[in-house]
Design a protein around this motif. Structure first.
Motif, PDB file in Angstrom:
ATOM      1  N   ASP A  37       1.086  -1.369   0.059  1.00 21.11           N
ATOM      2  CA  ASP A  37       0.212  -0.141   0.173  1.00 21.11           C
ATOM      3  C   ASP A  37       0.938   1.258  -0.362  1.00 21.11           C
ATOM      4  O   ASP A  37       1.010   2.505  -0.079  1.00 21.11           O
ATOM      5  N   ASP A  38       1.778   1.087   0.264  1.00 23.12           N
ATOM      6  CA  ASP A  38       2.453   1.850   0.439  1.00 23.12           C
ATOM      7  C   ASP A  38       3.579   2.074  -1.259  1.00 23.12           C
ATOM      8  O   ASP A  38       4.707   3.159  -0.904  1.00 23.12           O
ATOM      9  N   VAL A  77      11.165  -4.484   0.430  1.00 20.61           N
ATOM     10  CA  VAL A  77      11.118  -4.677   1.617  1.00 20.61           C
ATOM     11  C   VAL A  77      11.952  -6.175   1.983  1.00 20.61           C
ATOM     12  O   VAL A  77      10.647  -7.167   1.167  1.00 20.61           O
ATOM     13  N   PRO A  78      12.784  -6.077   2.117  1.00 22.18           N
ATOM     14  CA  PRO A  78      13.283  -8.127   2.064  1.00 22.18           C
ATOM     15  C   PRO A  78      12.694  -9.191   2.702  1.00 22.18           C
ATOM     16  O   PRO A  78      12.992  -9.255   3.932  1.00 22.18           O
ATOM     17  N   CYS A  80      11.799 -12.445   1.387  1.00 18.43           N
ATOM     18  CA  CYS A  80      12.704 -13.739   1.455  1.00 18.43           C
ATOM     19  C   CYS A  80      14.053 -14.032   1.894  1.00 18.43           C
ATOM     20  O   CYS A  80      14.842 -12.996   1.369  1.00 18.43           O
ATOM     21  N   PRO A  81      13.964 -15.814   2.408  1.00 23.56           N
ATOM     22  CA  PRO A  81      15.113 -15.446   3.047  1.00 23.56           C
ATOM     23  C   PRO A  81      17.109 -15.088   2.204  1.00 23.56           C
ATOM     24  O   PRO A  81      18.026 -14.803   2.514  1.00 23.56           O
ATOM     25  N   PHE A  82      16.929 -15.577   0.642  1.00 24.15           N
ATOM     26  CA  PHE A  82      18.155 -15.443  -0.534  1.00 24.15           C
ATOM     27  C   PHE A  82      18.161 -14.014  -0.327  1.00 24.15           C
ATOM     28  O   PHE A  82      19.154 -13.671  -0.615  1.00 24.15           O
ATOM     29  N   VAL A  83      16.658 -12.858  -0.573  1.00 21.75           N
ATOM     30  CA  VAL A  83      17.282 -11.485  -0.611  1.00 21.75           C
ATOM     31  C   VAL A  83      18.112 -11.103   0.347  1.00 21.75           C
ATOM     32  O   VAL A  83      18.782 -10.571   0.098  1.00 21.75           O
ATOM     33  N   VAL A  84      17.304 -11.496   1.874  1.00 24.34           N
ATOM     34  CA  VAL A  84      17.669 -10.954   2.890  1.00 24.34           C
ATOM     35  C   VAL A  84      19.450 -11.465   2.875  1.00 24.34           C
ATOM     36  O   VAL A  84      20.201 -10.282   3.650  1.00 24.34           O
ATOM     37  N   ARG A  85      19.664 -12.525   2.573  1.00 20.24           N
ATOM     38  CA  ARG A  85      20.961 -12.747   2.639  1.00 20.24           C
ATOM     39  C   ARG A  85      21.610 -12.117   2.055  1.00 20.24           C
ATOM     40  O   ARG A  85      22.925 -11.879   1.821  1.00 20.24           O
ATOM     41  N   LEU A  95      19.816   1.897  -3.943  1.00 25.62           N
ATOM     42  CA  LEU A  95      18.618   0.775  -3.401  1.00 25.62           C
ATOM     43  C   LEU A  95      18.725   1.367  -1.840  1.00 25.62           C
ATOM     44  O   LEU A  95      18.796   1.948  -0.824  1.00 25.62           O
ATOM     45  N   VAL A  96      17.019   1.409  -1.898  1.00 19.99           N
ATOM     46  CA  VAL A  96      16.178   1.642   0.121  1.00 19.99           C
ATOM     47  C   VAL A  96      16.046   0.716  -0.106  1.00 19.99           C
ATOM     48  O   VAL A  96      15.194  -0.021  -0.520  1.00 19.99           O
ATOM     49  N   ILE A  97      16.211   0.223   1.448  1.00 15.01           N
ATOM     50  CA  ILE A  97      15.360  -0.835   2.295  1.00 15.01           C
ATOM     51  C   ILE A  97      15.138  -0.101   3.563  1.00 15.01           C
ATOM     52  O   ILE A  97      15.319   0.072   3.944  1.00 15.01           O
ATOM     53  N   ALA A  98      13.796  -1.331   2.955  1.00 18.18           N
ATOM     54  CA  ALA A  98      13.017  -1.051   4.174  1.00 18.18           C
ATOM     55  C   ALA A  98      12.562  -2.361   5.574  1.00 18.18           C
ATOM     56  O   ALA A  98      11.565  -3.064   4.478  1.00 18.18           O
ATOM     57  N   TRP A  99      14.292  -2.385   5.998  1.00 19.40           N
ATOM     58  CA  TRP A  99      13.729  -3.805   6.621  1.00 19.40           C
ATOM     59  C   TRP A  99      12.726  -4.245   7.980  1.00 19.40           C
ATOM     60  O   TRP A  99      12.455  -3.531   8.846  1.00 19.40           O
TER      61      TRP A  99
END
Length: 104
Positions: A37-38, A77-78, A80-85, A95-99
């Motif tokens: 939604d954001d 917004v990661p 997925c464990p693969f994307v997080v790793r 890249l802007v990441i919203a953990w």
């Protein structure tokens, strides 16, 4: 690593809500994104077909997908464990990441 003679491409498939990695025209894997939604791209899942395993295609796929999101100015917004790793090991320029609040 993929053999040098293979044609590997990563494309964004907006209709399916995913980036796809192909090897010689065959879909070898994908990483799914959902727009929240954001307006952020939430990455819940990445799959590489076991027939294509061990070639580093997951990293090729995620690297290209996140570089494209950075170029688009999308916040991701990661989940997925693969994307997080991948993001824990690799900086993606711009890249802007919203953990998520709870990280696995």
């Amino acid at each position: 690593m993929p053999p040098q003679d293979e044609q590997i491409t990563v494309t964004r498939n907006d209709e399916a809500g995913r980036y796809e990695v192909t090897v010689d025209g065959a879909i070898a894997g994908f990483t799914v994104f959902e727009i929240d939604d954001d307006g952020r791209a939430v990455y819940p899942h990445t799959v590489v077909d076991p027939a294509f395993g061990g070639r580093g295609l997951g990293s090729v796929l995620v690297s290209a997908a996140l570089a494209d999101e950075a170029a688009r100015g999308t916040t991701i917004v990661p989940l997925c464990p693969f994307v997080v790793r991948y993001l824990e090991r690799t900086e993606v320029a711009g890249l802007v990441i919203a953990w998520p609040e709870v990280r696995s």
